[in-house]
Design a protein around this motif. Structure first.
Motif, PDB file in Angstrom:
ATOM      1  N   THR A 453     -21.692  59.532  38.830  1.00 44.86           N
ATOM      2  CA  THR A 453     -21.386  60.939  38.582  1.00 44.86           C
ATOM      3  C   THR A 453     -20.111  61.301  39.343  1.00 44.86           C
ATOM      4  O   THR A 453     -19.976  60.960  40.525  1.00 44.86           O
ATOM      5  N   SER A 454     -19.203  61.972  38.674  1.00 42.55           N
ATOM      6  CA  SER A 454     -17.936  62.368  39.285  1.00 42.55           C
ATOM      7  C   SER A 454     -17.720  63.865  39.095  1.00 42.55           C
ATOM      8  O   SER A 454     -18.021  64.417  38.029  1.00 42.55           O
ATOM      9  N   LEU A 455     -17.198  64.510  40.136  1.00 45.92           N
ATOM     10  CA  LEU A 455     -16.914  65.943  40.132  1.00 45.92           C
ATOM     11  C   LEU A 455     -15.503  66.161  40.652  1.00 45.92           C
ATOM     12  O   LEU A 455     -15.030  65.411  41.524  1.00 45.92           O
ATOM     13  N   SER A 456     -14.843  67.188  40.147  1.00 47.03           N
ATOM     14  CA  SER A 456     -13.468  67.432  40.567  1.00 47.03           C
ATOM     15  C   SER A 456     -13.156  68.911  40.530  1.00 47.03           C
ATOM     16  O   SER A 456     -13.653  69.645  39.668  1.00 47.03           O
ATOM     17  N   ALA A 457     -12.316  69.325  41.475  1.00 46.28           N
ATOM     18  CA  ALA A 457     -11.800  70.692  41.494  1.00 46.28           C
ATOM     19  C   ALA A 457     -10.358  70.652  41.988  1.00 46.28           C
ATOM     20  O   ALA A 457     -10.035  69.923  42.938  1.00 46.28           O
ATOM     21  N   ALA A 458      -9.498  71.403  41.329  1.00 44.78           N
ATOM     22  CA  ALA A 458      -8.098  71.467  41.739  1.00 44.78           C
ATOM     23  C   ALA A 458      -7.616  72.904  41.592  1.00 44.78           C
ATOM     24  O   ALA A 458      -7.982  73.610  40.645  1.00 44.78           O
ATOM     25  N   LEU A 473      -9.720  68.357  45.236  1.00 46.59           N
ATOM     26  CA  LEU A 473     -10.911  67.775  45.848  1.00 46.59           C
ATOM     27  C   LEU A 473     -11.671  67.006  44.774  1.00 46.59           C
ATOM     28  O   LEU A 473     -11.901  67.532  43.679  1.00 46.59           O
ATOM     29  N   ASP A 474     -12.060  65.772  45.081  1.00 46.84           N
ATOM     30  CA  ASP A 474     -12.758  64.942  44.108  1.00 46.84           C
ATOM     31  C   ASP A 474     -13.901  64.190  44.760  1.00 46.84           C
ATOM     32  O   ASP A 474     -13.809  63.787  45.937  1.00 46.84           O
ATOM     33  N   ARG A 475     -14.947  63.996  43.991  1.00 50.05           N
ATOM     34  CA  ARG A 475     -15.989  63.021  44.316  1.00 50.05           C
ATOM     35  C   ARG A 475     -16.111  62.108  43.101  1.00 50.05           C
ATOM     36  O   ARG A 475     -16.515  62.544  42.026  1.00 50.05           O
ATOM     37  N   ALA A 476     -15.713  60.858  43.262  1.00 47.51           N
ATOM     38  CA  ALA A 476     -15.690  59.928  42.137  1.00 47.51           C
ATOM     39  C   ALA A 476     -16.500  58.690  42.486  1.00 47.51           C
ATOM     40  O   ALA A 476     -16.522  58.248  43.652  1.00 47.51           O
ATOM     41  N   ASP A 505     -23.625  47.730  45.337  1.00 47.81           N
ATOM     42  CA  ASP A 505     -24.037  49.062  44.912  1.00 47.81           C
ATOM     43  C   ASP A 505     -22.821  49.837  44.407  1.00 47.81           C
ATOM     44  O   ASP A 505     -21.670  49.389  44.514  1.00 47.81           O
ATOM     45  N   VAL A 506     -23.070  51.004  43.852  1.00 48.14           N
ATOM     46  CA  VAL A 506     -21.994  51.898  43.412  1.00 48.14           C
ATOM     47  C   VAL A 506     -21.154  52.319  44.609  1.00 48.14           C
ATOM     48  O   VAL A 506     -21.675  52.571  45.691  1.00 48.14           O
ATOM     49  N   GLU A 507     -19.825  52.361  44.434  1.00 48.94           N
ATOM     50  CA  GLU A 507     -18.961  52.874  45.490  1.00 48.94           C
ATOM     51  C   GLU A 507     -18.601  54.322  45.181  1.00 48.94           C
ATOM     52  O   GLU A 507     -18.492  54.721  44.015  1.00 48.94           O
ATOM     53  N   THR A 508     -18.431  55.112  46.253  1.00 47.62           N
ATOM     54  CA  THR A 508     -18.163  56.544  46.107  1.00 47.62           C
ATOM     55  C   THR A 508     -16.904  56.901  46.883  1.00 47.62           C
ATOM     56  O   THR A 508     -16.770  56.553  48.063  1.00 47.62           O
ATOM     57  N   ALA A 509     -15.984  57.587  46.210  1.00 42.36           N
ATOM     58  CA  ALA A 509     -14.736  58.022  46.836  1.00 42.36           C
ATOM     59  C   ALA A 509     -14.708  59.539  46.922  1.00 42.36           C
ATOM     60  O   ALA A 509     -14.952  60.234  45.928  1.00 42.36           O
ATOM     61  N   ASN A 510     -14.410  60.060  48.106  1.00 39.93           N
ATOM     62  CA  ASN A 510     -14.227  61.494  48.315  1.00 39.93           C
ATOM     63  C   ASN A 510     -12.773  61.716  48.725  1.00 39.93           C
ATOM     64  O   ASN A 510     -12.327  61.215  49.761  1.00 39.93           O
ATOM     65  N   ARG A 511     -12.044  62.459  47.898  1.00 38.43           N
ATOM     66  CA  ARG A 511     -10.607  62.609  48.095  1.00 38.43           C
ATOM     67  C   ARG A 511     -10.242  64.067  48.323  1.00 38.43           C
ATOM     68  O   ARG A 511     -10.793  64.980  47.692  1.00 38.43           O
ATOM     69  N   ALA A 512      -9.292  64.265  49.218  1.00 36.95           N
ATOM     70  CA  ALA A 512      -8.661  65.565  49.410  1.00 36.95           C
ATOM     71  C   ALA A 512      -7.157  65.364  49.378  1.00 36.95           C
ATOM     72  O   ALA A 512      -6.636  64.426  49.993  1.00 36.95           O
ATOM     73  N   GLU A 513      -6.471  66.241  48.656  1.00 33.42           N
ATOM     74  CA  GLU A 513      -5.018  66.096  48.520  1.00 33.42           C
ATOM     75  C   GLU A 513      -4.347  67.450  48.552  1.00 33.42           C
ATOM     76  O   GLU A 513      -4.824  68.412  47.944  1.00 33.42           O
ATOM     77  N   LEU A 514      -3.231  67.520  49.267  1.00 32.40           N
ATOM     78  CA  LEU A 514      -2.409  68.714  49.340  1.00 32.40           C
ATOM     79  C   LEU A 514      -1.029  68.373  48.802  1.00 32.40           C
ATOM     80  O   LEU A 514      -0.403  67.412  49.257  1.00 32.40           O
ATOM     81  N   GLY A 515      -0.578  69.108  47.805  1.00 31.55           N
ATOM     82  CA  GLY A 515       0.728  68.844  47.205  1.00 31.55           C
ATOM     83  C   GLY A 515       1.569  70.095  47.113  1.00 31.55           C
ATOM     84  O   GLY A 515       1.054  71.216  47.105  1.00 31.55           O
ATOM     85  N   LEU A 516       2.883  69.906  47.057  1.00 29.95           N
ATOM     86  CA  LEU A 516       3.781  71.043  46.895  1.00 29.95           C
ATOM     87  C   LEU A 516       4.946  70.654  46.001  1.00 29.95           C
ATOM     88  O   LEU A 516       5.343  69.483  45.917  1.00 29.95           O
TER      89      LEU A 516
END
Length: 728
Positions: A453-458, A473-476, A505-516
Motif C-alpha cells: 500500500t502506498s500513500l502520497s501527499a504533495a 511526503l510519501d509512504r511507498a 519481506d516487503v520493504e517500506t520507504a518513507n520520504r520527505a522532500e522540500l523543493g523550490l
C-alpha cells in the motif's frame, strides 16, 4: 573504409537519399516550431500522469528532455541519455547496457516505461541486461524522481523513466505527411547509426506511424588499459602493450522498428502497433577461465572448448517482439476521459560463451492499464487507475542462476489535485497484490504473496508568479522480485555467486522532500532536499567469501537511510548581436547507508555441483551501501545565433570513498563535451541540420562507481560524432 563500415553503407546511403532533397538551403525560419528551443522544464507537458501538466506546475519532482536538448543527449543507452539531468546517473555494463539511476536507486526500484507501459525486458534481473527501448526514436523522455509507486506500482519505488515515442498515434499530425531522419558516424568506436521516422494521415481519420533504426559499432577506444591500476597491482600483472587503447569485446549492433495505425476522431481514438528490438553486444572484461579436469590417468587436462570461451568472452543476443493496443474516449458522463493500454511482449535473451550457448532467458509478459479521469468532485480533479501485469520467466542453462517463475501483479489507484488560491494540493493512494509462483524443480523457497500500500501527499505554494515552494511526503512499499528471493548460483555477468533469500519481506520507504523553484527574467533556479527512511531495505551484500573464483553476494534486508540534495541554475545572461548566451550549472549528491549498528550472523550455502559449502558470516548493520553514485557538479555554456548553435560543458564526478564493506573506492574524473549544429530550411518548407558532437574531449580514464565492471571496463575515450538530421 573498414569492413564494418562497408556493411553499414547501404542503410546510411538510403537514409541519405531520403534527406538529399533537403539540401537546397534557404534562411532559417525561426518561427518554425521544429527550430524552437523548448524550455526543458517549464513549458513541456508531462504525460506520465493521467492529469497532464507542465513540469513546473507539478508538485512532484520531474525532469523532461525534448527538442534540441534531447537530440544532443541521445546515446546508445537510455541511462547515458538522461545521465546529465540533476539527480540522475547511469549504470554501466559496456556500451550496450546503461540503466537510469535515480537519486541512488536503480534496478528493480526504477521503472522504465514505453509511453506508460513497462518495457517488458529483464533488465532488472541482471546488470548486464539491456533496456529494450531505443532513445534515438524518442520524442520526449520524462524522469519522475522519488516514489512513483502511485502510478506504476512497487517497481517504481525509487522513480520512473517514461519514454514517449508516439508509435501508436493518438492525435492527427500537424501535416498530412511528415517525418525525420538522421545519419551519424562515431570516431571512438568506428560506429554508425541511421534512423528514419514517418508519420501521416489519410484524411478520413486514419493515422499511421513507422520508424526504423540500425546501429553498428566496433570495439571502442579507451585512454589506457582495460584493467585499472588498482586491479593490475592486486593481481601483480604487467599489461600487454598490444592491449593498450581498445576495450575488447565492446562491439554493438542494434536494430529497431515499429509500425502503428490508429483511427482518430472527435470522440477518441483506437490504435494498434507492432515493434521489434534486436541487439547483440559483448560483455567487456568477462570470460571464463580454463576449466581443468583429470584424464583417465589422473593427469590434469585443459578443456579446449573452455579455452575458446576465454578468448572470445561473453556475448549477448537479445530479441523482443511487442504488440500493443491503445484506445481512448472523451467526455463520457461523469468522466472527462478514458484511456486503455495493453501490451504483449515476447523476449528472448541468449548469452554466448565463445561459440557455445551458456544461458537462455525467455520472458513473456502482458501488461494492461486503464485510466479514468473524473469530473471535479469535492473540489478535486482526479483519476482512477487499474494496472495489471503477468510475467512468465524462464532461464535455461548450466549457469541459469535464477529459477523459472510466474509473476502476477494487480494494482488500483487514485490521484487527485485541488487548487486553494496560492496553494495546490496533490493526494494519492494505491494498493497492489503481487504473487510469484516459482518452479518447484529448481526453487530454493516457496511461492510468495505480497500486499503493498502506498500513500502520497504533495503541496505546492506559489508565493508569487516567480517563486514556488513544494513539500512532498510519501509512504511507498515494494515487494521483493523473483531474483532477490530465489537466486542461487554463479552469476557470470557480475563474476560472482548470488544467493537469494526466500523469506524476504516487503520493504517500506518513507520520504520527505522540500523543493523550490525561482525565476526572474533570464535567471532560473531550482533545488531540492530529500530524506528517505527505509524499513527492511533489500540489497545485495558482499559476504567476504569467495567461491567459483568470485565473491559470494547475498540478498538480504535491513533498515537504511538515504539523504540527498540537487540544484540547478540556468541563466540567459546575454541577448545581443553576438547571439544568445546561456549558462547552466547543476550538482547533486546522495548518501545511502544502513541505519543500524553492530552486526548480525547470517548462514548460507553455496551450491557446488551435487553438494554445497556451508558458511556463517557476520553482516554489518551499519555503514555505507554498495555502488552508490558519487556527488558531482557540472556546467554548460550555450550559444545560439541565427542558424547556428553550440555548447561546451563539463561534469566533475567526485571520488567515491564512502564504500561498503569489501568494496573498493573509485577515483574521480572529469568529462568534457561539446556540440555544434547548423540549421537550414528548404524552399519546400523542409529542414535539415548538420551537427558535430564531441565527448570526453580530455580523453580521461573514467570508471563509474555504479558499475560492476569499473575495474575492467572504463568509459570510452575521446570521441567525435558527426552527421545530419532531416525534418520533412
Amino acid at each position: 573504409m573498414t569492413r564494418s563500415a562497408l556493411r553499414r553503407a547501404p542503410l546510411f546511403l538510403a537514409l541519405g537519399l531520403v534527406s538529399a532533397p533537403l539540401w537546397a538551403s534557404t534562411p532559417v525560419d525561426q518561427t518554425d516550431p521544429r527550430h524552437a528551443e523548448p524550455r526543458t522544464l517549464d513549458a513541456v507537458e508531462v504525460k506520465a500522469t493521467p492529469l497532464p501538466d507542465t513540469a513546473e506546475n507539478l508538485a512532484r519532482p520531474v525532469e523532461v528532455l525534448s527538442g534540441a536538448r534531447l537530440d544532443e543527449a541521445k546515446a546508445n543507452s537510455l541511462g547515458e541519455t538522461v545521465n546529465k539531468l540533476p539527480g540522475v546517473q547511469s549504470s554501466y555494463f559496456g556500451p550496450g547496457v546503461g540503466r537510469p539511476i535515480v537519486r541512488g536507486f536503480d534496478g528493480a526500484r526504477v521503472q522504465v516505461l514505453s509511453d506508460g507501459l513497462g518495457s517488458g525486458d529483464v533488465s532488472t534481473v541482471s546488470a548486464d541486461h539491456a533496456v529494450t527501448i531505443e532513445p534515438f526514436l524518442a520524442d520526449q523522455i520524462e524522469v519522475l524522481k522519488g516514489p512513483a509507486t502511485l502510478l506504476y506500482g512497487s517497481g517504481a519505488i525509487g522513480g520512473a523513466v517514461n519514454v514517449i515515442d508516439g508509435r501508436i498515434p493518438e492525435v492527427e499530425p500537424d501535416e498530412p505527411f511528415q517525418g525525420r531522419a538522421e545519419v551519424r558516424a562515431d570516431s571512438v568506436n568506428d560506429g554508425g547509426t541511421g534512423m528514419l521516422r514517418l508519420d501521416g494521415a489519410t484524411g478520413n481519420g486514419f493515422v499511421f506511424h513507422f520508424d526504423g533504426l540500425h546501429r553498428e559499432t566496433g570495439d571502442y577506444s579507451i585512454p589506457g588499459y582495460a584493467e585499472s591500476a588498482r586491479q593490475l597491482a592486486e593481481e601483480g600483472e604487467t599489461p600487454d602493450p598490444d592491449t593498450h587503447g581498445v576495450l575488447p569485446n565492446s562491439a554493438l549492433r542494434t536494430n529497431s522498428a515499429a509500425l502503428g495505425l490508429s483511427w482518430v476522431g472527435d470522440a477518441g481514438f483506437l490504435g494498434a502497433g507492432y515493434s521489434l528490438y534486436s541487439t547483440r553486444y559483448g560483455v567487456p572484461g568477462h570470460s571464463h577461465e580454463h576449466e581443468h579436469g583429470e584424464d583417465e590417468h589422473g593427469h590434469e587436462e585443459e578443456h579446449e572448448e573452455e579455452a575458446g570461451h576465454e578468448e572470445d568472452g561473453v556475448r549477448i543476443v537479445m530479441d523482443q517482439r511487442r504488440t500493443e493496443a491503445r484506445g481512448g474516449l472523451n467526455d463520457i458522463g461523469p468522466f472527462k476521459s478514458l484511456r486503455a493500454k495493453l501490451a504483449r511482449s515476447e523476449y528472448t535473451h541468449t548469452e554466448f560463451e565463445g561459440d557455445v550457448v551458456g544461458t537462455v532467458f525467455d520472458n513473456d509478459s502482458t501488461e494492461g492499464r486503464v485510466e479514468l479521469v473524473h469530473q471535479p468532485f469535492g473540489g478535486f480533479d482526479g483519476a482512477f487507475g487499474l494496472q495489471f501485469a503477468r510475467r512468465d520467466f524462464l532461464a535455461i542453462g548450466d549457469e541459469a542462476f535464477v529459477p523459472a517463475s510466474k509473476s502476477r501483479d494487480a494494482g488500483l489507484f487514485w490521484i487527485g489535485q485541488r487548487q486553494f488560491d496560492a496553494l495546490k494540493l496533490e493526494l494519492g493512494a494505491r494498493h497492489d497484490q503481487n504473487r510469484i509462483d516459482v518452479d518447484d524443480r529448481t526453487a530454493i523457497g516457496p511461492d510468495r504473496d505480497f500486499d503493498t500500500t502506498s500513500l502520497s501527499a504533495a503541496l505546492q505554494w506559489d508565493f508569487s508568479e516567480a517563486f514556488h515552494l513544494s513539500l512532498g511526503l510519501d509512504r511507498a512499499q515494494r515487494s521483493p522480485t523473483a531474483e532477490e528471493l530465489y537466486s542461487n548460483g554463479v552469476h557470470v555477468a557480475t563474476g560472482s555467486v548470488e544467493l537469494g533469500a526466500p523469506d524476504l519481506d516487503v520493504e517500506t520507504a518513507n520520504r520527505a522532500e522540500l523543493g523550490l523553484h525561482w525565476h526572474r527574467g533570464p535567471l532560473k533556479l531550482g533545488a531540492a532536499l530529500y530524506h528517505v527512511r527505509y524499513d527492511d531495505f533489500i540489497y545485495l551484500a558482499d559476504t567476504g567469501v569467495e567461491e567459483h573464483d568470485g565473491p559470494v553476494r547475498l540478498w538480504t534486508q535491513d533498515d537504511a537511510r538515504f539523504n540527498g540534495a540537487e540544484a540547478e541554475a540556468d541563466w540567459n545572461f546575454a541577448q545581443n548581436d553576438s547571439g544568445s548566451w546561456n549558462a547552466r550549472l547543476f550538482g547533486d549528491i546522495v548518501r545511502g547507508e544502513l541505519s543500524g549498528s553492530g552486526s548480525r550472523e547470517v548462514g548460507f550455502s553455496v551450491p557446488h555441483g551435487d553438494h554445497t559449502h556451508d558458511y556463517s558470516v557476520d553482516l554489518a548493520r551499519g555503514g555505507n551501501l554498495p555502488r552508490i553514485a558519487p556527488w558531482r557538479v557540472g556546467g554548460e555554456l550555450r550559444w545560439e545565433r541565427g542558424p547556428m548553435r553550440a555548447s561546451l560543458g563539463a561534469v566533475r564526478y567526485a571520488e567515491q570513498d564512502r564504500v561498503a564493506e569489501f568494496e573498493s573506492a573509485t577515483p574521480g574524473y572529469t568529462l568534457v563535451d561539446a556540440h555544434l549544429a547548423w540549421h537550414g530550411d528548404t524552399a519546400g518548407g523542409n529542414a535539415w541540420e548538420v551537427f558535430v558532437d564531441g565527448s570526453n574531449l580530455l580523453d580521461k580514464e573514467a570508471r563509474p562507481h555504479t558499475s560492476f565492471l569499473k575495474d575492467v571496463a572504463p568509459l570510452p575515450g575521446r570521441g567525435v560524432s558527426f552527421g545530419v538530421r532531416a525534418f520533412f
